[in-house]
Design a protein around this motif. Structure first.
Motif, PDB file in Angstrom:
ATOM      1  N   TRP A  21       5.720  -8.523 -24.620  1.00  0.00           N
ATOM      2  CA  TRP A  21       4.883  -7.317 -24.532  1.00  0.00           C
ATOM      3  C   TRP A  21       5.686  -6.125 -24.017  1.00  0.00           C
ATOM      4  CZ3 TRP A  21       1.237  -8.033 -27.625  1.00  0.00           C
ATOM      5  CH2 TRP A  21       0.480  -9.194 -27.656  1.00  0.00           C
ATOM      6  N   VAL A  22       6.605  -6.381 -23.069  1.00  0.00           N
ATOM      7  CA  VAL A  22       7.436  -5.300 -22.531  1.00  0.00           C
ATOM      8  C   VAL A  22       8.327  -4.710 -23.625  1.00  0.00           C
ATOM      9  CG1 VAL A  22       9.428  -4.892 -21.000  1.00  0.00           C
ATOM     10  CG2 VAL A  22       7.359  -5.959 -20.111  1.00  0.00           C
ATOM     11  N   LEU A  23       8.803  -5.539 -24.535  1.00  0.00           N
ATOM     12  CA  LEU A  23       9.607  -5.032 -25.657  1.00  0.00           C
ATOM     13  C   LEU A  23       8.749  -4.341 -26.710  1.00  0.00           C
ATOM     14  CD1 LEU A  23      12.073  -8.009 -26.162  1.00  0.00           C
ATOM     15  CD2 LEU A  23      12.594  -5.755 -25.231  1.00  0.00           C
ATOM     16  N   ALA A  24       7.541  -4.837 -26.928  1.00  0.00           N
ATOM     17  CA  ALA A  24       6.672  -4.273 -27.961  1.00  0.00           C
ATOM     18  C   ALA A  24       6.154  -2.889 -27.578  1.00  0.00           C
ATOM     19  CB  ALA A  24       5.489  -5.210 -28.222  1.00  0.00           C
ATOM     20  N   PHE A  25       5.903  -2.669 -26.290  1.00  0.00           N
ATOM     21  CA  PHE A  25       5.337  -1.386 -25.865  1.00  0.00           C
ATOM     22  C   PHE A  25       6.207  -0.186 -26.225  1.00  0.00           C
ATOM     23  CE2 PHE A  25       5.063   2.109 -22.918  1.00  0.00           C
ATOM     24  CZ  PHE A  25       3.752   2.501 -23.094  1.00  0.00           C
ATOM     25  N   PRO A  26       7.475  -0.139 -25.796  1.00  0.00           N
ATOM     26  CA  PRO A  26       8.263   1.060 -26.117  1.00  0.00           C
ATOM     27  C   PRO A  26       8.519   1.224 -27.615  1.00  0.00           C
ATOM     28  CG  PRO A  26       9.621  -0.540 -24.964  1.00  0.00           C
ATOM     29  CD  PRO A  26       8.223  -1.068 -24.961  1.00  0.00           C
ATOM     30  N   LEU A  27       8.600   0.120 -28.332  1.00  0.00           N
ATOM     31  CA  LEU A  27       8.790   0.219 -29.782  1.00  0.00           C
ATOM     32  C   LEU A  27       7.593   0.924 -30.416  1.00  0.00           C
ATOM     33  CD1 LEU A  27      10.382  -0.420 -32.326  1.00  0.00           C
ATOM     34  CD2 LEU A  27       9.230  -2.632 -32.391  1.00  0.00           C
ATOM     35  N   ALA A  28       6.396   0.497 -30.054  1.00  0.00           N
ATOM     36  CA  ALA A  28       5.192   1.141 -30.598  1.00  0.00           C
ATOM     37  C   ALA A  28       5.089   2.585 -30.131  1.00  0.00           C
ATOM     38  CB  ALA A  28       3.952   0.354 -30.187  1.00  0.00           C
ATOM     39  N   ALA A  29       5.430   2.843 -28.880  1.00  0.00           N
ATOM     40  CA  ALA A  29       5.367   4.208 -28.350  1.00  0.00           C
ATOM     41  C   ALA A  29       6.335   5.122 -29.091  1.00  0.00           C
ATOM     42  CB  ALA A  29       5.668   4.209 -26.857  1.00  0.00           C
ATOM     43  N   LYS A  30       7.545   4.630 -29.375  1.00  0.00           N
ATOM     44  CA  LYS A  30       8.528   5.441 -30.099  1.00  0.00           C
ATOM     45  C   LYS A  30       8.083   5.735 -31.528  1.00  0.00           C
ATOM     46  CE  LYS A  30      12.551   4.066 -27.473  1.00  0.00           C
ATOM     47  NZ  LYS A  30      13.836   3.376 -27.466  1.00  0.00           N
ATOM     48  N   ALA A  60       7.553  -5.097 -15.549  1.00  0.00           N
ATOM     49  CA  ALA A  60       6.567  -4.728 -16.565  1.00  0.00           C
ATOM     50  C   ALA A  60       6.019  -3.333 -16.287  1.00  0.00           C
ATOM     51  CB  ALA A  60       5.441  -5.752 -16.611  1.00  0.00           C
ATOM     52  N   ALA A  61       5.725  -3.047 -15.030  1.00  0.00           N
ATOM     53  CA  ALA A  61       5.205  -1.723 -14.673  1.00  0.00           C
ATOM     54  C   ALA A  61       6.221  -0.632 -14.983  1.00  0.00           C
ATOM     55  CB  ALA A  61       4.830  -1.690 -13.191  1.00  0.00           C
ATOM     56  N   ARG A  62       7.468  -0.889 -14.676  1.00  0.00           N
ATOM     57  CA  ARG A  62       8.527   0.097 -14.949  1.00  0.00           C
ATOM     58  C   ARG A  62       8.722   0.298 -16.448  1.00  0.00           C
ATOM     59  NH1 ARG A  62      13.997  -0.083 -16.055  1.00  0.00           N
ATOM     60  NH2 ARG A  62      15.137   1.738 -15.358  1.00  0.00           N
ATOM     61  N   ALA A  63       8.713  -0.800 -17.197  1.00  0.00           N
ATOM     62  CA  ALA A  63       8.915  -0.705 -18.641  1.00  0.00           C
ATOM     63  C   ALA A  63       7.808   0.095 -19.309  1.00  0.00           C
ATOM     64  CB  ALA A  63       8.991  -2.101 -19.249  1.00  0.00           C
ATOM     65  N   VAL A  64       6.614   0.000 -18.777  1.00  0.00           N
ATOM     66  CA  VAL A  64       5.486   0.739 -19.334  1.00  0.00           C
ATOM     67  C   VAL A  64       5.489   2.188 -18.849  1.00  0.00           C
ATOM     68  CG1 VAL A  64       2.971   0.904 -19.281  1.00  0.00           C
ATOM     69  CG2 VAL A  64       4.065  -1.295 -19.709  1.00  0.00           C
ATOM     70  N   ALA A  65       5.838   2.393 -17.589  1.00  0.00           N
ATOM     71  CA  ALA A  65       5.781   3.739 -17.020  1.00  0.00           C
ATOM     72  C   ALA A  65       6.822   4.679 -17.617  1.00  0.00           C
ATOM     73  CB  ALA A  65       5.963   3.663 -15.510  1.00  0.00           C
ATOM     74  N   THR A  66       8.005   4.183 -17.905  1.00  0.00           N
ATOM     75  CA  THR A  66       9.075   5.051 -18.385  1.00  0.00           C
ATOM     76  C   THR A  66       8.727   5.750 -19.702  1.00  0.00           C
ATOM     77  OG1 THR A  66      10.718   3.766 -17.191  1.00  0.00           O
ATOM     78  CG2 THR A  66      11.522   5.158 -18.994  1.00  0.00           C
TER      79      THR A  66
END
Length: 76
Positions: A21-30, A60-66
């Motif tokens: 999930w941590v990898l999927a979040f920034p990919l979708a955000a980008k 996880a919190a950092r990966a989402v917050a950035t």
């Protein structure tokens, strides 16, 4: 999704699921897909809590917050 199933398989599965999930979040955000990205962020937090690992929860919190901070979505 396999990550959701892994999260239900105890702490070790939750660790694997959090990583996905941590990898999927920034990919979708980008890609500008904010609705799925937000769902991935929530899943990362849930899986990290299930793992019981405070370091993983912080990661996880950092990966989402950035990405949220970079896109100006800090109020969420």
């Amino acid at each position: 999704m396999a990550a959701a199933h892994s999260a239900e398989q105890g702490p070790a599965g939750a660790v694997r699921a959090t990583s996905v999930w941590v990898l999927a979040f920034p990919l979708a955000a980008k890609q500008g897909r904010t609705v799925p990205a937000d769902a991935y962020a929530e899943q990362a937090a849930v899986a990290a809590r299930r793992s019981g690992d405070p370091v993983l929860l912080a990661a996880a919190a950092r990966a989402v917050a950035t990405p949220r901070r970079r896109t100006g979505r800090t109020d969420e």
